[in-house]
Scaffold this motif. Structure first.
Motif, mmCIF file in Angstrom:
data_model
loop_
_atom_site.group_PDB
_atom_site.id
_atom_site.type_symbol
_atom_site.label_atom_id
_atom_site.label_comp_id
_atom_site.label_asym_id
_atom_site.label_seq_id
_atom_site.Cartn_x
_atom_site.Cartn_y
_atom_site.Cartn_z
ATOM 1 N N GLN A 101 0.831 -1.198 0.000
ATOM 2 C CA GLN A 101 0.000 0.000 0.000
ATOM 3 C C GLN A 101 0.870 1.254 0.000
ATOM 4 O O GLN A 101 1.992 1.233 0.498
ATOM 5 N N ASN A 102 0.295 2.336 -0.570
ATOM 6 C CA ASN A 102 0.947 3.640 -0.557
ATOM 7 C C ASN A 102 0.200 4.566 0.410
ATOM 8 O O ASN A 102 -1.036 4.627 0.397
ATOM 9 N N PHE A 103 0.966 5.279 1.251
ATOM 10 C CA PHE A 103 0.376 6.191 2.220
ATOM 11 C C PHE A 103 1.026 7.570 2.066
ATOM 12 O O PHE A 103 2.258 7.680 2.078
ATOM 13 N N THR A 104 0.189 8.614 1.893
ATOM 14 C CA THR A 104 0.702 9.987 1.909
ATOM 15 C C THR A 104 0.848 10.389 3.365
ATOM 16 O O THR A 104 -0.148 10.584 4.066
ATOM 17 N N VAL A 105 2.067 10.518 3.822
ATOM 18 C CA VAL A 105 2.304 10.688 5.248
ATOM 19 C C VAL A 105 2.557 12.138 5.660
ATOM 20 O O VAL A 105 2.451 12.471 6.835
ATOM 21 N N GLN A 106 2.896 13.003 4.707
ATOM 22 C CA GLN A 106 3.156 14.393 5.073
ATOM 23 C C GLN A 106 3.060 15.287 3.837
ATOM 24 O O GLN A 106 3.395 14.863 2.724
ATOM 25 N N LYS A 107 2.591 16.542 4.066
ATOM 26 C CA LYS A 107 2.471 17.510 2.976
ATOM 27 C C LYS A 107 3.056 18.842 3.415
ATOM 28 O O LYS A 107 3.034 19.181 4.592
ATOM 29 N N TRP A 108 3.566 19.588 2.437
ATOM 30 C CA TRP A 108 4.127 20.911 2.698
ATOM 31 C C TRP A 108 3.700 21.873 1.588
ATOM 32 O O TRP A 108 3.443 21.452 0.461
ATOM 33 N N THR A 109 3.683 23.132 1.937
ATOM 34 C CA THR A 109 3.578 24.204 0.936
ATOM 35 C C THR A 109 4.855 25.026 1.023
ATOM 36 O O THR A 109 5.166 25.612 2.064
ATOM 37 N N LEU A 110 5.609 25.043 -0.059
ATOM 38 C CA LEU A 110 6.904 25.730 -0.083
ATOM 39 C C LEU A 110 6.755 27.051 -0.839
ATOM 40 O O LEU A 110 6.284 27.080 -1.977
ATOM 41 N N ASN A 111 7.159 28.147 -0.188
ATOM 42 C CA ASN A 111 7.143 29.470 -0.808
ATOM 43 C C ASN A 111 8.579 29.973 -0.945
ATOM 44 O O ASN A 111 9.235 30.216 0.062
ATOM 45 N N VAL A 112 9.047 30.110 -2.159
ATOM 46 C CA VAL A 112 10.394 30.622 -2.401
ATOM 47 C C VAL A 112 10.285 32.119 -2.656
ATOM 48 O O VAL A 112 9.618 32.561 -3.590
ATOM 49 N N LEU A 113 10.914 32.922 -1.789
ATOM 50 C CA LEU A 113 10.815 34.375 -1.829
ATOM 51 C C LEU A 113 12.011 34.983 -2.552
ATOM 52 O O LEU A 113 13.124 34.435 -2.502
ATOM 53 N N GLU A 114 11.783 36.113 -3.180
ATOM 54 C CA GLU A 114 12.885 36.825 -3.837
ATOM 55 C C GLU A 114 13.801 37.452 -2.784
ATOM 56 O O GLU A 114 13.338 37.910 -1.738
ATOM 57 N N ILE A 115 15.077 37.472 -3.089
ATOM 58 C CA ILE A 115 16.027 38.084 -2.163
ATOM 59 C C ILE A 115 15.937 39.598 -2.278
ATOM 60 O O ILE A 115 15.547 40.133 -3.310
ATOM 61 N N ASN A 116 16.261 40.276 -1.187
ATOM 62 C CA ASN A 116 16.314 41.734 -1.164
ATOM 63 C C ASN A 116 17.757 42.157 -1.443
ATOM 64 O O ASN A 116 18.633 41.991 -0.602
ATOM 65 N N LYS A 117 17.999 42.705 -2.631
ATOM 66 C CA LYS A 117 19.362 43.024 -3.033
ATOM 67 C C LYS A 117 19.947 44.196 -2.252
ATOM 68 O O LYS A 117 21.153 44.385 -2.241
ATOM 69 N N SER A 118 19.093 44.988 -1.605
ATOM 70 C CA SER A 118 19.583 46.141 -0.854
ATOM 71 C C SER A 118 19.754 45.851 0.629
ATOM 72 O O SER A 118 20.119 46.731 1.391
ATOM 73 N N SER A 119 19.470 44.617 1.059
ATOM 74 C CA SER A 119 19.578 44.282 2.474
ATOM 75 C C SER A 119 20.016 42.836 2.606
ATOM 76 O O SER A 119 19.973 42.058 1.646
ATOM 77 N N CYS A 120 20.429 42.467 3.834
ATOM 78 C CA CYS A 120 20.883 41.097 4.061
ATOM 79 C C CYS A 120 19.721 40.178 4.422
ATOM 80 O O CYS A 120 19.922 38.993 4.680
ATOM 81 N N PHE A 121 18.494 40.715 4.468
ATOM 82 C CA PHE A 121 17.348 39.886 4.801
ATOM 83 C C PHE A 121 16.131 40.382 4.042
ATOM 84 O O PHE A 121 16.123 41.461 3.463
#
Length: 565
Positions: A101-121
């Motif tokens: 059997q196959n079981f879906t055991v975990q899910k995630w939503t991944l958000n990749v954010l753009e870097i801020n070129k004028s700051s370190c965060f």
């Protein structure tokens, strides 16, 4: 032996659990190393050879198997990104298979954010921690790497912080000066390249934070006056405290029924819909807010209870809003009185404005020309701004008239206002054909200035006048300006066609009163002259010149009218 394996698996599971927190939504910066990890059960550890783990990403509503590349690598419980890219954003899941059997055991939503070129965060990629001054605290740089020997560097407000190189930054006693934005940066070596991963924490240290913060809805129960058919937007805002609580929820109910979500497309919008939840930060306080949009108020909406509910930390706050029709109010007395006064005053104000404009029309026009740098002379092919015609008899009993024509007039118009005049005695060499010269120079001039007096009787002066009148009234090529140098009671000595000219083109010279540069005489004369950008010189006053002086002698010597013609 079995017992030893059990303890090893227990230790491994504990270590993995630290790296794999249960989080449904994850934010990560582009260009950084990142990993997803699946925390398996103890039974799976003992059945490691019999089970398989497969990673999937949702695409177009379907789950697609993630294929390993040099950038995306799957290692049993871990899915690593070397590094993460904006295109990696999406929904991920891990499927466990035991062969049957196959079981879906975990899910995630991944958000990749753009870097801020004028700051370190990035402002959207930080967490906030509110602490009290005088207590101890540690900032942790966890969950960034599965490798233990990585290089760690801490920054405060984007500046290197005290050579801190551990995964935890410890404060024995917090002070307000410790407040700031802390970023930990981990360097990871992989296949000969160096990658990094960062975590940013906003630390707020308050002098007195002993008082507990109670979550609450901003505002109280209320009734809002409205009208049938009118659009209404109900706002509900919840105060969360000094950090954003991710588990807090805020929503509307209509008589214990959930409204439909707004689509953003006006034609497909339901009559009552709920906007998306928005997060706000004002200073160091955090809020969430949600709008309920009612497109048109109906009769039955007046009997509904619109309830806003805030839920967080196992507590619930509500705010009930009701709608009612308001009474039609008469116009307030002070507004009615003000309107009547303004209505009565308006005609008088309008007449006053027109009167002022008429009186100061010349001043307004000259100011407009000066500000807008208006130029009516560009590209018209004319050489002179005006041809000056006056009494040519050198034996005139009135020397002031000749002084005015040969000295004062060109001194003011040419030297102060930049106009170029054509004066027969000054600018035309003797010996030419008289008639041809007159026609030629009048054609080259934009205006014909005629200085009128009782002595304006010479044949040539009369010819100049008649030529100018012909060009002004028949050919419509040249505009005439009449300067009445002395009061004239009888105009019979002048051509009858002169009466056809507009009276406003007559400027009267009033001797001493007209001498100042800013006098009404010079303003009226400039008003009738062509507009051109000039730099005004401010010479205040010109006294009468002594024609016998050295300055005036060049204008008079050799002035023999018969010799000129």
């Amino acid at each position: 032996m079995t017992l030893i394996i059990f303890f090893v698996m227990l230790i491994t599971e504990s270590a993995t659990e630290k790296l794999c927190p249960l989080r449904a939504s994850i934010d990560v910066l582009e260009g950084e190393y990142f990993f997803l990890c699946y925390l398996g059960s103890r039974q799976e550890h003992f059945q490691e050879e019999a089970c398989t783990i497969t990673w999937y990403k949702e695409s177009a509503g379907k789950q697609q198997l993630i294929k390993e590349t040099h950038r995306i690598v799957s290692q049993k419980n871990f899915l690593e990104f070397w590094p993460a890219e904006l295109s990696d954003s999406g929904n991920y899941s891990v499927i466990h298979s035991n062969g049957k059997q196959n079981f879906t055991v975990q899910k995630w939503t991944l958000n990749v954010l753009e870097i801020n070129k004028s700051s370190c965060f990035n402002e959207n990629h930080l967490t906030t921690e509110i602490k009290s001054a005088g207590t101890g605290h540690s900032l942790k740089c966890n969950d960034l790497s599965v490798y233990e020997n990585d290089s760690v560097t801490w920054y405060k407000d984007c500046k290197n912080y005290e050579h801190a190189t551990e995964r935890e930054l410890n404060f024995r006693t917090l002070t307000v000066q410790n407040s700031g934005i802390y970023t930990c940066k981990i360097l990871i070596s992989h296949e000969g390249k160096i990658y990094h991963s960062t975590n940013t924490i906003k630390l707020v240290v308050e002098e007195d934070a002993s008082e507990a913060v109670t979550l609450e809805i901003v505002g109280h129960h209320e009734e809002i006056e409205t009208e049938i058919g009118k659009e209404e937007i109900l706002n509900c805002t919840g105060f969360l405290g000094y950090y954003m609580q991710e588990d807090a929820s805020l929503y509307w109910l209509i008589n214990q029924t959930f409204p439909e979500p707004c689509t953003g497309i006006p034609e497909n919008e339901p009559s009552i819909c709920e906007e998306e939840l928005k997060k706000l930060q004002l200073g160091n306080k955090f809020y969430i807010t949600r709008l309920l949009r009612i497109k048109k108020i109906r009769e039955k909406d007046l009997h509904h209870n619109f309830t806003c509910m805030l839920q967080a930390d196992e507590s619930t706050q509500i705010r009930i809003v009701k709608l009612k029709t308001g009474k039609t109010q008469d116009l307030p007395v002070h507004i009615f009185t003000t309107g009547m006064v303004l209505a009565l005053l308006f005609p008088f104000v309008a007449v006053a404005v027109v009167f002022v404009f008429v009186i100061f029309r010349v001043d307004f026009v000259l100011f407009y020309r000066y500000v807008c740098r208006r130029d009516d002379t560009a590209g018209d092919g004319k050489e002179y701004d005006a041809f000056v015609s006056y009494l040519k008899d050198c034996v005139s009993p009135i020397d002031e008239e000749r002084e005015f024509a040969l000295k004062i007039l060109p001194m003011i118009l040419e030297e102060n206002f930049g106009y170029k005049l054509c004066i027969f005695e000054r600018d035309i060499f003797p010996g030419g054909a008289f008639v041809d010269d007159i026609h030629s120079f009048i054609d080259k001039s934009r205006r014909l200035i005629i200085i009128l007096s009782q002595n304006y009787v010479s044949d040539r002066a009369i010819y100049e006048l008649e030529s100018g009148l012909h060009k002004a009234l028949v050919e419509r090529k040249t505009k005439i300006i009449l300067i009445e140098y002395m009061p004239i009671s009888d105009y019979n000595f002048l051509p009858e066609s002169l009466s056809l000219l507009p009276s406003r083109r007559v400027v009267k010279w009033k001797k001493e009163k007209s001498l100042p540069v800013n006098s009404r005489f010079w303003k009226n004369l400039r008003y009738l002259m062509p507009a051109k950008p000039i730099k005004i010189k401010t010479k205040g006053h010109y006294n009468n010149l002594d024609l016998g002086s050295e300055a005036a002698r060049p204008w008079i010597e050799g002035c023999d009218f018969n010799a000129i013609i």
